[in-house]
Enzyme design. Sequence first.
Site, PDB file in Angstrom:
ATOM      1  N   HIS A   1       6.567  -2.469   3.232  1.00 22.45           N
ATOM      2  CA  HIS A   1       6.199  -3.856   3.539  1.00 22.45           C
ATOM      3  C   HIS A   1       5.282  -4.389   2.457  1.00 22.45           C
ATOM      4  CE1 HIS A   1       3.273  -1.195   5.495  1.00 22.45           C
ATOM      5  NE2 HIS A   1       2.358  -2.134   5.284  1.00 22.45           N
TER       6      HIS A   1
ATOM      7  N   ASN B   1       0.840  -1.194   0.000  1.00 19.66           N
ATOM      8  CA  ASN B   1       0.000   0.000   0.000  1.00 19.66           C
ATOM      9  C   ASN B   1       0.874   1.243   0.000  1.00 19.66           C
ATOM     10  OD1 ASN B   1      -2.555  -1.353   0.189  1.00 19.66           O
ATOM     11  ND2 ASN B   1      -2.066  -1.835   2.316  1.00 19.66           N
TER      12      ASN B   1
HETATM   13  P1  AMP Z   1      -0.556  -1.084   5.839  1.00 18.02           P
HETATM   14  O1  AMP Z   1      -1.948  -0.645   6.070  1.00 18.02           O
HETATM   15  O2  AMP Z   1      -0.290  -1.596   4.441  1.00 18.02           O
HETATM   16  O3  AMP Z   1       0.458  -0.032   6.265  1.00 18.02           O
HETATM   17  O4  AMP Z   1      -0.369  -2.368   6.739  1.00 18.02           O
HETATM   18  C1  AMP Z   1       0.132  -2.358   8.019  1.00 18.02           C
HETATM   19  C2  AMP Z   1      -0.096  -3.736   8.557  1.00 18.02           C
HETATM   20  O5  AMP Z   1       0.724  -3.918   9.699  1.00 18.02           O
HETATM   21  C3  AMP Z   1      -1.537  -4.020   9.004  1.00 18.02           C
HETATM   22  O6  AMP Z   1      -2.048  -5.123   8.274  1.00 18.02           O
HETATM   23  C4  AMP Z   1      -1.398  -4.315  10.495  1.00 18.02           C
HETATM   24  O7  AMP Z   1      -2.279  -5.332  10.919  1.00 18.02           O
HETATM   25  C5  AMP Z   1       0.039  -4.732  10.603  1.00 18.02           C
HETATM   26  N1  AMP Z   1       0.661  -4.535  11.909  1.00 18.02           N
HETATM   27  C6  AMP Z   1       0.608  -3.429  12.683  1.00 18.02           C
HETATM   28  N2  AMP Z   1       1.340  -3.574  13.787  1.00 18.02           N
HETATM   29  C7  AMP Z   1       1.866  -4.835  13.733  1.00 18.02           C
HETATM   30  C8  AMP Z   1       2.706  -5.600  14.599  1.00 18.02           C
HETATM   31  N3  AMP Z   1       3.183  -5.098  15.755  1.00 18.02           N
HETATM   32  N4  AMP Z   1       3.025  -6.847  14.217  1.00 18.02           N
HETATM   33  C9  AMP Z   1       2.551  -7.364  13.072  1.00 18.02           C
HETATM   34  N5  AMP Z   1       1.775  -6.688  12.209  1.00 18.02           N
HETATM   35  C10 AMP Z   1       1.429  -5.440  12.534  1.00 18.02           C
END
Ligand code: AMP
Length: 115
Positions: free
Chosen positions: A99, A86
Amino acid sequence: MDCIFCKIINKEIPATIVYENDYVMAFDDAHPVAPVHTLIVPKKHIASMMELKEEDMVYVDEIHKAIQEVAKIKGVAESGFRIITNFGEDGGQTIHHLHYHLIGGKHLGPKIIHD
Ligand code: AMP
Ligand code: ZN
Protein backbone atom coordinates in the site's frame (compact mmCIF):
# COMPACT_ATOMS: atom_id res chain seq x y z
CA MET A 1 -6.41 -15.28 3.17
CA ASP A 2 -6.54 -13.37 6.42
CA CYS A 3 -5.61 -9.97 5.01
CA ILE A 4 -7.51 -6.86 6.07
CA PHE A 5 -6.85 -5.04 2.79
CA CYS A 6 -7.99 -8.06 0.70
CA LYS A 7 -11.18 -7.98 2.80
CA ILE A 8 -11.64 -4.29 1.99
CA ILE A 9 -11.03 -5.02 -1.71
CA ASN A 10 -13.62 -7.83 -1.56
CA LYS A 11 -16.03 -5.49 0.27
CA GLU A 12 -16.14 -7.87 3.25
CA ILE A 13 -15.29 -5.03 5.60
CA PRO A 14 -16.18 -1.37 5.08
CA ALA A 15 -13.89 1.44 4.03
CA THR A 16 -14.34 4.91 2.58
CA ILE A 17 -13.49 4.14 -1.02
CA VAL A 18 -12.07 7.11 -2.91
CA TYR A 19 -11.24 5.51 -6.27
CA GLU A 20 -11.34 2.05 -7.79
CA ASN A 21 -10.69 0.31 -11.10
CA ASP A 22 -9.85 -3.25 -12.21
CA TYR A 23 -6.31 -3.04 -10.80
CA VAL A 24 -6.34 -0.81 -7.76
CA MET A 25 -8.43 0.50 -4.91
CA ALA A 26 -7.92 3.70 -2.91
CA PHE A 27 -9.58 4.20 0.47
CA ASP A 28 -9.11 6.58 3.36
CA ASP A 29 -6.75 5.55 6.15
CA ALA A 30 -8.62 4.67 9.36
CA HIS A 31 -6.13 6.70 11.41
CA PRO A 32 -5.27 9.75 9.31
CA VAL A 33 -2.09 11.67 10.10
CA ALA A 34 -3.11 14.66 7.94
CA PRO A 35 -6.34 16.12 6.49
CA VAL A 36 -5.82 13.93 3.41
CA HIS A 37 -4.59 10.39 4.09
CA THR A 38 -5.62 7.82 1.51
CA LEU A 39 -4.15 4.36 0.89
CA ILE A 40 -3.68 3.08 -2.65
CA VAL A 41 -3.46 -0.70 -2.93
CA PRO A 42 -3.21 -3.25 -5.76
CA LYS A 43 -6.20 -5.58 -6.07
CA LYS A 44 -3.71 -8.47 -6.14
CA HIS A 45 -2.29 -9.57 -2.78
CA ILE A 46 1.36 -8.55 -2.97
CA ALA A 47 2.94 -8.54 0.49
CA SER A 48 5.21 -5.53 0.04
CA MET A 49 7.17 -3.59 -2.54
CA MET A 50 10.04 -6.05 -2.03
CA GLU A 51 7.78 -8.87 -3.26
CA LEU A 52 6.93 -7.12 -6.54
CA LYS A 53 7.71 -9.37 -9.51
CA GLU A 54 8.13 -8.53 -13.17
CA GLU A 55 4.55 -9.65 -13.92
CA ASP A 56 3.26 -7.27 -11.23
CA MET A 57 4.61 -4.15 -12.93
CA VAL A 58 1.20 -3.39 -14.41
CA TYR A 59 0.14 -2.69 -10.80
CA VAL A 60 3.01 -0.27 -10.34
CA ASP A 61 1.83 1.61 -13.43
CA GLU A 62 -1.76 1.55 -12.27
CA ILE A 63 -0.89 2.68 -8.75
CA HIS A 64 0.90 5.71 -10.15
CA LYS A 65 -2.05 6.56 -12.38
CA ALA A 66 -4.39 6.12 -9.40
CA ILE A 67 -2.20 8.44 -7.31
CA GLN A 68 -2.83 11.17 -9.89
CA GLU A 69 -6.58 10.50 -9.79
CA VAL A 70 -6.75 10.43 -6.00
CA ALA A 71 -4.74 13.67 -5.76
CA LYS A 72 -7.30 15.34 -8.04
CA ILE A 73 -10.30 13.86 -6.21
CA LYS A 74 -8.90 14.94 -2.84
CA GLY A 75 -8.02 18.43 -4.06
CA VAL A 76 -4.26 18.21 -3.46
CA ALA A 77 -3.08 17.95 -7.08
CA GLU A 78 -1.99 21.59 -6.97
CA SER A 79 -1.08 22.03 -3.30
CA GLY A 80 1.08 18.91 -3.15
CA PHE A 81 1.28 15.69 -1.21
CA ARG A 82 3.62 12.90 -0.16
CA ILE A 83 3.66 9.21 -1.14
CA ILE A 84 5.04 6.70 1.37
CA THR A 85 5.32 2.94 1.27
CA ASN A 86 6.72 1.28 4.36
CA PHE A 87 8.73 -1.93 4.33
CA GLY A 88 10.10 -4.16 7.01
CA GLU A 89 10.77 -3.65 10.67
CA ASP A 90 12.61 -0.36 10.40
CA GLY A 91 10.17 0.95 7.81
CA GLY A 92 7.26 0.15 10.10
CA GLN A 93 5.07 -1.85 7.72
CA THR A 94 2.22 -3.25 9.79
CA ILE A 95 -0.15 -4.52 7.09
CA HIS A 96 1.43 -6.97 4.70
CA HIS A 97 -0.49 -6.04 1.58
CA LEU A 98 1.37 -3.50 -0.52
CA HIS A 99 0.00 0.00 0.00
CA TYR A 100 1.03 3.56 -0.72
CA HIS A 101 0.06 6.32 1.68
CA LEU A 102 -1.01 9.55 -0.06
CA ILE A 103 -0.72 12.27 2.57
CA GLY A 104 -1.48 15.96 2.18
CA GLY A 105 -3.86 18.78 2.92
CA LYS A 106 -1.33 20.57 5.12
CA HIS A 107 2.32 21.53 4.97
CA LEU A 108 4.25 18.39 5.85
CA GLY A 109 7.37 18.42 7.95
CA PRO A 110 10.27 16.04 7.34
CA LYS A 111 8.72 13.49 9.73
CA ILE A 112 5.12 12.60 9.07
CA ILE A 113 4.64 8.88 9.63
CA HIS A 114 6.26 6.29 11.90
CA ASP A 115 8.93 8.60 13.28
P1 AMP B 1 1.66 0.63 7.45
O1 AMP B 1 2.13 0.94 8.81
O2 AMP B 1 2.43 1.33 6.35
O3 AMP B 1 1.55 -0.87 7.20
O4 AMP B 1 0.22 1.27 7.34
C1 AMP B 1 -0.95 0.61 7.61
C2 AMP B 1 -2.02 1.65 7.62
O5 AMP B 1 -3.28 1.02 7.49
C3 AMP B 1 -2.08 2.50 8.90
O6 AMP B 1 -1.91 3.87 8.57
C4 AMP B 1 -3.47 2.20 9.46
O7 AMP B 1 -4.06 3.34 10.04
C5 AMP B 1 -4.21 1.74 8.24
N1 AMP B 1 -5.35 0.86 8.48
C6 AMP B 1 -5.38 -0.23 9.27
N2 AMP B 1 -6.57 -0.84 9.21
C7 AMP B 1 -7.33 -0.10 8.36
C8 AMP B 1 -8.68 -0.20 7.89
N3 AMP B 1 -9.49 -1.21 8.27
N4 AMP B 1 -9.11 0.74 7.03
C9 AMP B 1 -8.32 1.75 6.65
N5 AMP B 1 -7.04 1.89 7.05
C10 AMP B 1 -6.55 0.98 7.89
ZN1 ZN C 1 -4.11 -8.78 0.84
